[in-house]
Design an enzyme around this catalytic site. Structure first.
Site, PDB file in Angstrom:
ATOM      1  NE  ARG A 161      -4.293  -1.337   0.038  1.00 18.26           N
ATOM      2  CZ  ARG A 161      -4.476  -2.402  -0.727  1.00 18.26           C
ATOM      3  NH1 ARG A 161      -3.480  -2.804  -1.522  1.00 18.26           N
ATOM      4  NH2 ARG A 161      -5.612  -3.065  -0.718  1.00 18.26           N
ATOM      5  CD  GLU A 183      -3.021   3.446  -5.440  1.00 23.88           C
ATOM      6  OE1 GLU A 183      -4.039   2.784  -5.758  1.00 23.88           O
ATOM      7  OE2 GLU A 183      -2.027   2.918  -4.925  1.00 23.88           O
ATOM      8  CG  HIS A 189      -3.331  -0.560  -6.951  1.00 25.91           C
ATOM      9  ND1 HIS A 189      -3.727   0.139  -5.828  1.00 25.91           N
ATOM     10  CD2 HIS A 189      -3.238  -1.860  -6.559  1.00 25.91           C
ATOM     11  CE1 HIS A 189      -3.867  -0.701  -4.811  1.00 25.91           C
ATOM     12  NE2 HIS A 189      -3.573  -1.919  -5.233  1.00 25.91           N
TER      13      HIS A 189
END
Length: 328
Positions: free
Chosen positions: A237, A266, A285
């Site tokens: 993360r 993000e 991601h």
């Protein structure tokens, strides 16, 4: 009477049909402002929720007084107020197993891409700048035989260790909450402190969840401990890392490079300094982003939700302390 389920993630026709056979389903196709408005309107009737990439805090949960279960299409649960869900006796489930191998693939792709400067040199070729044999200025570094350091030895950490040990002959060191004898025996791995790992590893890979304890775990002090030839990989993360300190370490070449699949915010800001650095490989991601794995994750989430709504224990219950009470 069928229970009311709100889905805020697109599902395959097969999975949607399965849900609709057992529940009344409201589909929120996106989380745009209009989609969020529809979600808020649907929450008062919802007994089940299924989706991902949405922060479910007390404000939203208070709109759903009948809610019994939430099925997250993810392994990470940092988007959920677990204490509040548990206080409300709402079952939370996730999808921890089906994405392990795919996410480990992503981690090793970043290891290879950063070490061999794949993105940087492919861009050079595409730009028509490959005019002579590649020389030392564009050389990368070997992966095989280098020391792989893994911070967080859970399922994904073990899968990454397997690739490094058996595929690339990498000596393995790791740091986690406690030593794992089975991991050490299988991969000839050595448990060490975080400080030792940062000083010794050629590749430093984060594979741990975001919690109150891991938030900002890697900051300026930790980057100072790394060596100039170290390569930093984050598939956990973004908020586990102090992004400003990482950017400074990369700009000043305190470390060689970084391969990043996750970020503090993000999508990554278009003006992020990370995008200006040639020693950074940044991906959006994509840890679990394959057709096969995302379908398996969605299937797992549907299984979890339908089990919970039928009064059965979901296979992947995040707040298991509720189960005896919920079952009663």
């Amino acid at each position: 009477m069928k229970k009311q389920v709100v889905v805020y993630k697109k599902l395959s026709p097969e999975l949607m049909a399965r849900l609709q056979a057992q529940a009344e389903v409201t589909l929120i196709e996106d989380l745009s402002p209009a989609g969020m408005q529809r979600l808020r309107q649907a929450l008062p009737r919802a007994q089940g929720l299924l989706g991902a990439s949405l922060r479910l805090d007390a404000e939203l949960l208070d709109l759903a007084p009948q809610l019994e279960a939430v099925a997250s299409v993810s392994v990470g649960v940092d988007n959920y107020d677990i204490d509040y869900l548990s206080q409300r006796r709402i079952l939370l489930s996730n999808t921890p197993d089906v994405l392990t191998e795919t996410t480990a693939d992503t981690g090793f792709a970043l290891i290879l891409a950063t070490a061999r400067r794949v993105v940087e040199l492919a861009t050079l070729v595409r730009a028509g700048q490959w005019n002579s044999n590649i020389g030392p200025r564009h050389f990368g570094s070997d992966v095989h035989g280098k020391t792989l350091g893994i911070i967080g030895m859970g399922r994904i950490g073990e899968a990454l260790a397997q690739r490094g040990h058996f595929g690339f002959g990498m000596p393995l060191i790791y740091h986690s909450n406690s030593p794992k004898p089975a991991v050490e025996a299988r991969f000839n791995a050595r448990y060490c402190s975080l400080e030792q790992l940062l000083q010794e590893a050629d590749f430093i890979c984060l594979t741990l969840p975001l919690t109150a304890q891991t938030h900002g775990l890697i900051g300026a002090r930790e980057f100072e401990l790394m060596r100039p030839e170290s390569i930093f990989i984050n598939i956990s993360r973004g908020k586990v890392v102090d992004e400003g300190a990482m950017i400074e370490a990369l700009q000043q070449r305190k470390i060689r490079a970084a391969g990043l699949d996750v970020f503090e915010r993000e999508p990554l800001d278009h003006d992020s300094p990370l995008l200006q650095l040639d020693n950074v490989v940044a991906t959006p991601h994509i840890g679990s982003a394959t057709h096969e794995t995302r379908e398996a994750m969605a299937r797992c989430a549907v299984d979890n939700l339908l089990a919970a709504l039928a009064g059965q224990r979901p296979a992947n219950l995040v707040n298991p302390q509720l189960w005896p009470q919920a079952a009663g």
